[in-house]
Design an enzyme around this catalytic site. Structure first.
Site, PDB file in Angstrom:
ATOM      1  N   ASP A   6       6.673  -6.824  44.065  1.00 47.08           N
ATOM      2  CA  ASP A   6       6.802  -5.439  43.610  1.00 47.08           C
ATOM      3  C   ASP A   6       7.088  -5.486  42.117  1.00 47.08           C
ATOM      4  O   ASP A   6       8.201  -5.813  41.693  1.00 47.08           O
ATOM      5  CB  ASP A   6       7.942  -4.734  44.359  1.00 47.08           C
ATOM      6  CG  ASP A   6       8.156  -3.298  43.879  1.00 47.08           C
ATOM      7  OD1 ASP A   6       7.455  -2.865  42.943  1.00 47.08           O
ATOM      8  OD2 ASP A   6       9.029  -2.614  44.442  1.00 47.08           O
ATOM      9  N   SER A  10      -4.503  -5.957  47.012  1.00 49.11           N
ATOM     10  CA  SER A  10      -4.751  -5.337  48.324  1.00 49.11           C
ATOM     11  C   SER A  10      -5.398  -3.957  48.216  1.00 49.11           C
ATOM     12  O   SER A  10      -5.600  -3.286  49.226  1.00 49.11           O
ATOM     13  CB  SER A  10      -3.444  -5.233  49.118  1.00 49.11           C
ATOM     14  OG  SER A  10      -2.511  -4.429  48.435  1.00 49.11           O
ATOM     15  N   SER A  11      -5.718  -3.529  46.984  1.00 50.34           N
ATOM     16  CA  SER A  11      -6.395  -2.231  46.841  1.00 50.34           C
ATOM     17  C   SER A  11      -7.277  -2.213  45.601  1.00 50.34           C
ATOM     18  O   SER A  11      -7.121  -3.046  44.698  1.00 50.34           O
ATOM     19  CB  SER A  11      -5.378  -1.088  46.758  1.00 50.34           C
ATOM     20  OG  SER A  11      -4.621  -1.184  45.574  1.00 50.34           O
ATOM     21  N   GLY A  12      -8.221  -1.258  45.581  1.00 50.47           N
ATOM     22  CA  GLY A  12      -9.070  -1.050  44.408  1.00 50.47           C
ATOM     23  C   GLY A  12      -9.837  -2.279  43.977  1.00 50.47           C
ATOM     24  O   GLY A  12     -10.302  -3.067  44.807  1.00 50.47           O
ATOM     25  N   ILE A  13      -9.922  -2.466  42.656  1.00 51.03           N
ATOM     26  CA  ILE A  13     -10.698  -3.595  42.138  1.00 51.03           C
ATOM     27  C   ILE A  13      -9.974  -4.924  42.357  1.00 51.03           C
ATOM     28  O   ILE A  13     -10.598  -5.979  42.252  1.00 51.03           O
ATOM     29  CB  ILE A  13     -11.056  -3.418  40.644  1.00 51.03           C
ATOM     30  CG1 ILE A  13      -9.801  -3.266  39.777  1.00 51.03           C
ATOM     31  CG2 ILE A  13     -11.997  -2.231  40.463  1.00 51.03           C
ATOM     32  CD1 ILE A  13     -10.106  -3.218  38.284  1.00 51.03           C
ATOM     33  N   GLY A  14      -8.691  -4.879  42.696  1.00 50.52           N
ATOM     34  CA  GLY A  14      -7.972  -6.109  42.996  1.00 50.52           C
ATOM     35  C   GLY A  14      -8.535  -6.826  44.204  1.00 50.52           C
ATOM     36  O   GLY A  14      -8.602  -8.059  44.240  1.00 50.52           O
ATOM     37  N   ASN A  40      -3.380  -7.577  37.258  1.00 54.42           N
ATOM     38  CA  ASN A  40      -4.288  -6.493  37.630  1.00 54.42           C
ATOM     39  C   ASN A  40      -3.587  -5.219  38.102  1.00 54.42           C
ATOM     40  O   ASN A  40      -4.066  -4.123  37.859  1.00 54.42           O
ATOM     41  CB  ASN A  40      -5.224  -7.006  38.743  1.00 54.42           C
ATOM     42  CG  ASN A  40      -5.938  -5.879  39.469  1.00 54.42           C
ATOM     43  OD1 ASN A  40      -6.946  -5.356  39.004  1.00 54.42           O
ATOM     44  ND2 ASN A  40      -5.418  -5.497  40.627  1.00 54.42           N
ATOM     45  N   SER A  51      -6.717  -0.667  29.646  1.00 52.46           N
ATOM     46  CA  SER A  51      -7.603   0.480  29.864  1.00 52.46           C
ATOM     47  C   SER A  51      -7.913   1.086  28.511  1.00 52.46           C
ATOM     48  O   SER A  51      -7.127   0.959  27.563  1.00 52.46           O
ATOM     49  CB  SER A  51      -6.908   1.519  30.746  1.00 52.46           C
ATOM     50  OG  SER A  51      -7.582   2.764  30.674  1.00 52.46           O
ATOM     51  N   TYR A 100       8.281  13.585  28.218  1.00 56.11           N
ATOM     52  CA  TYR A 100       7.394  12.696  28.991  1.00 56.11           C
ATOM     53  C   TYR A 100       6.031  13.340  29.230  1.00 56.11           C
ATOM     54  O   TYR A 100       5.920  14.500  29.612  1.00 56.11           O
ATOM     55  CB  TYR A 100       8.044  12.376  30.339  1.00 56.11           C
ATOM     56  CG  TYR A 100       7.203  11.513  31.262  1.00 56.11           C
ATOM     57  CD1 TYR A 100       7.114  10.140  31.083  1.00 56.11           C
ATOM     58  CD2 TYR A 100       6.508  12.079  32.345  1.00 56.11           C
ATOM     59  CE1 TYR A 100       6.370   9.342  31.935  1.00 56.11           C
ATOM     60  CE2 TYR A 100       5.765  11.289  33.211  1.00 56.11           C
ATOM     61  CZ  TYR A 100       5.687   9.923  33.005  1.00 56.11           C
ATOM     62  OH  TYR A 100       4.942   9.145  33.859  1.00 56.11           O
TER      63      TYR A 100
END
Length: 322
Positions: free
Chosen positions: A88, A38-42, A115, A170, A192
């Site tokens: 989720d 539902s966002s970006g390259i997806g 993805n 990536s 972290y």
């Protein structure tokens, strides 16, 4: 590595779009799950797969956003077969619920596109008390793949068509913590690093695909598993970057960053292009086979990550670690 925009052995380059790398491919009869659709390259991945005739199940955290994206795609691609299901990845309960509902629906599964992802967020724990980037980017997809593998095997056997599992990694996998994976310090807040933790999760994506490819090969199953670098794309993955850095990125964006159609190209190439038939355990970039960090090809580390991930995902509900 080739210069930005120059073609590799596949005949494609960093400038190639998802539509270009799938031109002439007929995906009719195939069913795919795309996480984070539902966002970006997806979104573009789901759109182009649907354009090629694939039945796409959009696995998304926000079903309202997913429904809107589905509507937009159907408007652009009349006759597109799309379903929206809630997932989720930072919650193992949610992953189990999704897999259970998918199997109950009796749907086949040819393509699993892992993805979805988050990037460089501040230290946070998932619902299962695991560092959020590792939980979302790697462990959620590890569990999802494990739970759907029998469905993929059945589909491959009955349809006599190759199944493909695609892990979006990536080039940030090169910048993990020293040693690659901090097995004993996964939740160590004091040391972290948001970018190194992202790199660690992306390294795990490559190692997961490689070990999975080996196991599938050993089992004689007609399913491949590969990982890839989509390229540097200005999507909302970078929402945790500060405004100064975002501004600096914006300046070079038009010269070096990919557009979303270019960013989805390698995913669609690895998922659908016939050139990739039988290719497994490889790392792709710019719709060509590329070389990951040598550590990413370490089979002992891959097995260690596999066993560690099996334990972490299995222990949540007292599953056996088989």
């Amino acid at each position: 590595m080739w210069f930005f925009g120059s073609k590799g052995a596949s005949g494609f380059s960093s400038r190639s779009t998802a539509e270009e790398v799938t031109l002439g491919v007929d995906g009719t009869g195939l069913t795919a799950i795309v996480t984070g659709a539902s966002s970006g390259i997806g979104v573009e991945t789901a759109r182009v797969l649907a354009l090629r005739g694939v039945h796409v199940v959009m696995a998304v955290r926000n079903t309202g956003s997913g429904a809107k994206v589905k509507e937009d795609i159907v408007n652009q691609v009349p006759g597109a077969k799309l379903d929206v299901m809630e997932l989720d990845l930072s919650s193992m309960d949610s992953v189990r619920k999704f897999a259970s509902e998918y199997k109950s629906a009796g749907l086949p599964l040819n393509l699993l596109i892992n993805n979805a992802g988050i990037m460089a967020c501040p230290f946070m724990l998932s619902k299962d008390n695991i560092e959020l980037q590792l939980a979302t980017n790697h462990l959620g997809h590890f569990l999802l793949t494990k739970l759907l593998l029998d469905t993929m095997k059945t589909t491959s056997r009955e349809s006599k068509r190759e199944g493909r599992i695609v892990n979006l990694s990536s080039d940030a996998h090169r910048f993990s913590y020293p040693g690659g994976v901090r097995f004993d310090k996964i939740n160590d807040k004091s040391s972290y690093s948001s970018m190194r933790a992202y790199g660690q999760s992306k390294l795990c994506n490559v190692l997961h695909a490689n070990e999975l490819a080996k196991q599938l090969k050993d089992d004689g199953v007609n399913i491949t598993a590969n990982s890839l670098h989509p390229g540097a794309i200005m999507t909302n993955l970078g929402r945790y970057f500060n405004s100064y850095l975002a501004g600096a990125v914006g300046v070079v964006a038009k010269y070096m960053l990919k557009t979303v159609p270019q960013g989805a190209a390698t995913t669609c190439y690895v998922a659908l292009n016939p050139q990739v038939a039988g290719v497994t355990g490889e790392y792709f970039a710019d719709s060509n086979i590329a070389k990951p960090l040598p550590l990413a090809k370490d089979s002992e580390l891959a097995k260690k990550v596999w066993d560690f991930s099996t334990k972490l995902t299995g222990s949540q509900l007292g599953e056996s670690s088989s």
